[in-house]
Design an enzyme around this catalytic site. Structure first.
Site, PDB file in Angstrom:
ATOM      1  N   LYS A  25     -17.820  69.595  42.821  1.00  0.00           N
ATOM      2  CA  LYS A  25     -19.122  69.803  42.189  1.00  0.00           C
ATOM      3  C   LYS A  25     -19.675  71.172  42.555  1.00  0.00           C
ATOM      4  CE  LYS A  25     -20.555  64.940  42.483  1.00  0.00           C
ATOM      5  NZ  LYS A  25     -20.276  64.253  41.246  1.00  0.00           N
ATOM      6  N   GLU A  35     -29.471  69.191  45.695  1.00  0.00           N
ATOM      7  CA  GLU A  35     -30.130  69.479  44.426  1.00  0.00           C
ATOM      8  C   GLU A  35     -31.554  68.993  44.476  1.00  0.00           C
ATOM      9  OE1 GLU A  35     -27.939  67.446  41.377  1.00  0.00           O
ATOM     10  OE2 GLU A  35     -26.285  68.881  41.449  1.00  0.00           O
ATOM     11  N   HIS A  66     -26.211  54.536  40.455  1.00  0.00           N
ATOM     12  CA  HIS A  66     -25.601  55.743  39.874  1.00  0.00           C
ATOM     13  C   HIS A  66     -24.362  55.451  39.050  1.00  0.00           C
ATOM     14  CE1 HIS A  66     -28.421  57.896  42.362  1.00  0.00           C
ATOM     15  NE2 HIS A  66     -27.914  57.362  43.446  1.00  0.00           N
ATOM     16  N   ARG A 112     -11.562  64.241  31.792  1.00  0.00           N
ATOM     17  CA  ARG A 112     -10.775  63.081  31.342  1.00  0.00           C
ATOM     18  C   ARG A 112     -11.535  62.375  30.237  1.00  0.00           C
ATOM     19  NH1 ARG A 112     -14.121  59.134  33.459  1.00  0.00           N
ATOM     20  NH2 ARG A 112     -15.221  59.814  35.315  1.00  0.00           N
TER      21      ARG A 112
HETATM   22  P1  ADP Z   1     -21.010  60.971  40.601  1.00  0.00           P
HETATM   23  O1  ADP Z   1     -19.954  61.988  40.311  1.00  0.00           O
HETATM   24  O2  ADP Z   1     -20.891  60.359  41.958  1.00  0.00           O
HETATM   25  O3  ADP Z   1     -21.178  59.978  39.513  1.00  0.00           O
HETATM   26  P2  ADP Z   1     -23.149  62.639  39.561  1.00  0.00           P
HETATM   27  O4  ADP Z   1     -23.398  63.982  40.069  1.00  0.00           O
HETATM   28  O5  ADP Z   1     -22.437  62.524  38.235  1.00  0.00           O
HETATM   29  O6  ADP Z   1     -22.378  61.799  40.678  1.00  0.00           O
HETATM   30  O7  ADP Z   1     -24.498  61.854  39.475  1.00  0.00           O
HETATM   31  C1  ADP Z   1     -24.577  60.485  39.213  1.00  0.00           C
HETATM   32  C2  ADP Z   1     -25.926  60.121  38.635  1.00  0.00           C
HETATM   33  O8  ADP Z   1     -26.988  60.472  39.524  1.00  0.00           O
HETATM   34  C3  ADP Z   1     -26.264  60.867  37.348  1.00  0.00           C
HETATM   35  O9  ADP Z   1     -25.835  60.151  36.230  1.00  0.00           O
HETATM   36  C4  ADP Z   1     -27.753  60.974  37.379  1.00  0.00           C
HETATM   37  O10 ADP Z   1     -28.332  59.820  36.825  1.00  0.00           O
HETATM   38  C5  ADP Z   1     -28.102  60.990  38.833  1.00  0.00           C
HETATM   39  N1  ADP Z   1     -28.371  62.365  39.281  1.00  0.00           N
HETATM   40  C6  ADP Z   1     -27.461  63.307  39.567  1.00  0.00           C
HETATM   41  N2  ADP Z   1     -28.058  64.455  39.937  1.00  0.00           N
HETATM   42  C7  ADP Z   1     -29.376  64.234  39.903  1.00  0.00           C
HETATM   43  C8  ADP Z   1     -30.534  65.021  40.193  1.00  0.00           C
HETATM   44  N3  ADP Z   1     -30.451  66.266  40.623  1.00  0.00           N
HETATM   45  N4  ADP Z   1     -31.742  64.457  40.044  1.00  0.00           N
HETATM   46  C9  ADP Z   1     -31.866  63.181  39.635  1.00  0.00           C
HETATM   47  N5  ADP Z   1     -30.835  62.386  39.361  1.00  0.00           N
HETATM   48  C10 ADP Z   1     -29.592  62.889  39.484  1.00  0.00           C
END
Ligand code: ADP
Length: 666
Positions: free
Chosen positions: A124, A208, A243, A299
């Site tokens: 990431k 973040e 999540h 993917r």
């Molecule tokens: P993973 O790869 O573990 O699924 P992600 O980075 O895709 O993690 O984030 C998973 C979920 O968390 C996202 O779908 C979103 O709903 C929430 N999320 C991610 N980043 C943020 C953020 N900065 N603020 C609020 N919610 C977030």
């Protein structure tokens, strides 16, 4: 020396996956004229994907690391079956750069991007650095190399709370913590690191700004090996639990046209930054107005069918074409969107027990027919076993209609028409979720499910007249079927049907409560007595096995499945598991104080368990009857001496016939 992968035609495709996605890929591959090879673990010998493929190779024991995750074994399976291409599905090895490289090294086409593209997007932090350079909007945050506590805490303080701490290598929501204030930061980072280390072997973190009222919006992209790259609109996957996505829809009901265009632009920039080849998803978090890049998945995604519905494109077919070295079949302006699609993930889990996974053998599996605008992608069927070794997703139900509201309606109806028994599923939870007024009004964020858990975890209501009537109808129907199928069945024996009016009592247990129903039948219309009410009663099966019940002039379609003494009923009020209480004392039932041993139902004597003259304790077994293909042991209702047995093994006995006589102990 590592080969660089070449995308070229192949005739045999190995699918390095299981469950619904393996079945889904096999369908498209076969339609394109490819030979398909499944792989499986010892737990999946009888699985649907194995049955569907042209060939199948056993990889090893049930645990994924010994089977589906074992790169060497998968490559060997491809070699053995002459597969020149491998589709990784999603999960397992789908985002594993070492696997993509191993395919290239073995001169096998990997259906996906190159190992280098995967590596670039795999972290990431790395991806965010790349996106920053490409001008893709990011959430304010820190994704640097330095990982000492002071740097991370300093970054969080600067960004301002709440912040989200994320594992750089993360996925599936693991290694992720929301931190509300500076004092919570240190402990959160310790536990997030520990989780990330355990899950990914990598404890690097990024930080973040936590976007308030967050929504998850993502863009489907696809690139070919000739420099063409398309965006295929967006999906909104805001309804999540921990999540993890639960409901996904396309398009997003949140963004307007201008916001959308900006989003597609950003997604194409993101994928373009690595000259992406294959299908991929660029994920964003949104506050409802702006979108911020969070990661790219290299993917096919679980939720790809909603995009297929609104574009009319078979994404797996396009994946396979791209991997074969073809050009993308259309240009960006030839991609048009129509209507709205929504998907629900059906899991074997219990929403009333903190979503605990449920495992076991599926005894009933009935899904509604796939009409226009309804698609059910499933990896299971009746008789299959849900194993504790893998993800508990059973199927996806996807509905399409011209409008979002109509699509939700169609999805809800489809969910209500599914019958799965043997494992607990989240289907009632999904129904409650998609029909929730705030979901219909799109007043949601990623925390919606967690906040509304109580409302969504619906407890089954008590059975009423219609459910009890459905149970009786199911039993009568099962009995009449048994008599038709089996020429030697006691039901065929002329004369057991009594002349004149007769009554038959049924007792059903539902949870702690018992419900008695009396069927009055023979000469003239049947009636059902529930409590003090008499209801005109009738039923008729249709070709699908559903019953049309008529109850005092009202006709209702119901489902009633009789399985021994378990009766599953589905009516407009929901699903009910009833226990048909054995009036003559089955294994777990109370004994009645009858002084004779009589046949409770027509049946066949299959065993005599005591001899005349035997001294019997209360509950001692006397004989076994087979009733509706189910054995039922009749027992001594009180202590005594077995005075006479009035039947022998093989006898077909009628309801109410005396089978044995006991002389009570003094
Ligand atoms: P993973 O790869 O573990 O699924 P992600 O980075 O895709 O993690 O984030 C998973 C979920 O968390 C996202 O779908 C979103 O709903 C929430 N999320 C991610 N980043 C943020 C953020 N900065 N603020 C609020 N919610 C977030």
């Amino acid at each position: 020396m590592a080969h660089s992968p070449s995308y070229r035609r192949f005739n045999t495709l190995l699918i390095a996956n299981r469950g619904e996605i393996a079945c889904r890929v096999i369908r498209s591959a076969r339609a394109m004229g490819l030979r398909t090879v499944a792989v499986y673990s010892e737990a999946d010998r009888e699985a649907l994907h194995v049955a569907m493929a042209d060939e199948a190779v056993l990889l090893g024991p049930a645990p994924a690391r010994d089977s589906y995750l074992n790169i060497g074994k998968v490559i060997a399976a491809a070699r053995r079956t002459g597969a020149e291409g491998i589709h990784p599905g999603y999960g397992f090895l789908s985002e594993n750069a070492a696997f993509a490289q191993a395919c290239a090294d073995a001169d096998i086409v990997f259906v996906g991007p190159t190992a280098a593209m995967m590596t670039a997007m795999g972290s990431k932090s790395g991806a965010k650095a790349l996106m920053e350079k490409a001008g893709v909007p990011l959430v304010p945050g820190y994704h640097g190399e330095a990982q000492d506590d002071a740097t991370l805490q300093g970054a969080a303080d600067r960004i301002g709370y709440p912040v989200l701490v994320k594992a750089s290598a993360g996925g599936g929501g693991r290694g992720m913590r929301i931190v509300q204030s500076a004092t919570e930061f240190a402990p959160a980072i310790v536990s997030a690191r520990r989780e990330a280390q355990a899950a990914f072997g990598d404890e690097r973190m990024l930080i973040e700004k936590y976007v308030e009222n967050p929504r998850h919006i993502e863009v489907q992209v696809i690139g070919d090996a000739h420099g063409n790259l398309l965006s295929l609109f967006e999906r909104e996957c805001t309804l999540q639990r921990r999540h993890q996505k639960v409901i996904e829809e396309a398009p997003s009901p949140t963004l307007n046209a201008a916001q959308r265009e900006k989003l597609y632009e950003a997604a194409r920039k993101a994928a373009g930054a690595v000259n992406y080849v294959g299908v991929g998803t660029v994920e964003f978090v949104s506050d409802g107005k702006e979108v911020f890049f969070i990661e790219m998945n290299t993917r096919l995604q679980v939720e790809h069918p909603v995009t297929e519905f609104i574009t009319g494109i078979d994404l797996v077919e396009w994946q396979l074409r791209v991997a074969s070295g073809e050009n993308l079949p259309r240009t960006q302006d030839q991609i048009v969107m129509k209507g709205h699609a929504i998907e629900a993930r059906v899991y074997a889990e219990n929403p009333n027990k903190n979503f605990m996974p449920s495992v076991g053998r599926i005894t009933t599996w009935r899904t509604p027919p796939e009409i226009d605008g309804l698609r059910i992608d499933s990896g299971y069927r009746k008789g299959d076993t849900v194993s504790p070794h893998y993800d508990a997703m059973l199927a996806k139900v996807i509905a399409w209609a011209e409008t979002r509201d109509a699509a939700i309606g169609r999805l809800a109806r489809a969910l209500d028409g599914i019958d799965v028994r043997g494992v607990v599923t989240n289907i009632p939870f999904l129904s409650a979720l998609v029909t929730h007024p705030e979901v219909r009004a799109n007043m949601i964020d990623t925390g919606f499910i967690e906040r509304h858990l109580k409302e969504l975890a619906v407890m089954p209501p008590a059975p009423g007249e219609i459910e009890l009537a459905a149970a009786v109808a199911g039993i009568m129907q099962a009995e009449s079927e048994a008599s038709r199928k089996d020429a030697a069945s006691p039901w065929r024996t002329a004369g057991w049907m009594p002349v004149g009016r007769r009554q038959r009592k049924f007792m059903f247990r539902h949870g702690q409560s018992e419900h008695e129903v009396t069927l009055v039948y023979g000469n003239g219309p049947s009636q059902l007595r529930v409590g003090d009410t008499n209801l005109a009663f009738g039923f008729e099966p249709d070709e699908t096995g559903d019953l049309t019940l008529s109850l005092d002039g009202m006709r209702s379609r119901v489902v009633s499945v009789v399985d021994g003494r378990d009766v599953y009923v589905r009516t407009r009020n929901g699903r009910f598991e009833l226990r048909w209480v054995d009036p003559f004392g089955g294994d777990d039932e109370e004994q009645t104080n009858e002084d004779r041993i009589i046949a409770p139902l027509p049946g066949i004597v299959v065993a005599l368990l005591a001899v005349e003259g035997a001294v019997l304790e209360k509950g001692a077994p006397i004989l076994t009857l087979e009733v509706m293909k189910m054995e039922q042991t009749l027992r001594a209702p009180y202590p005594g001496i077995l005075k006479a047995i009035r039947c022998k093994v093989g006898d077909i006995v009628q309801e109410g016939v005396e089978l044995a006589e006991i002389e009570p102990a003094a």
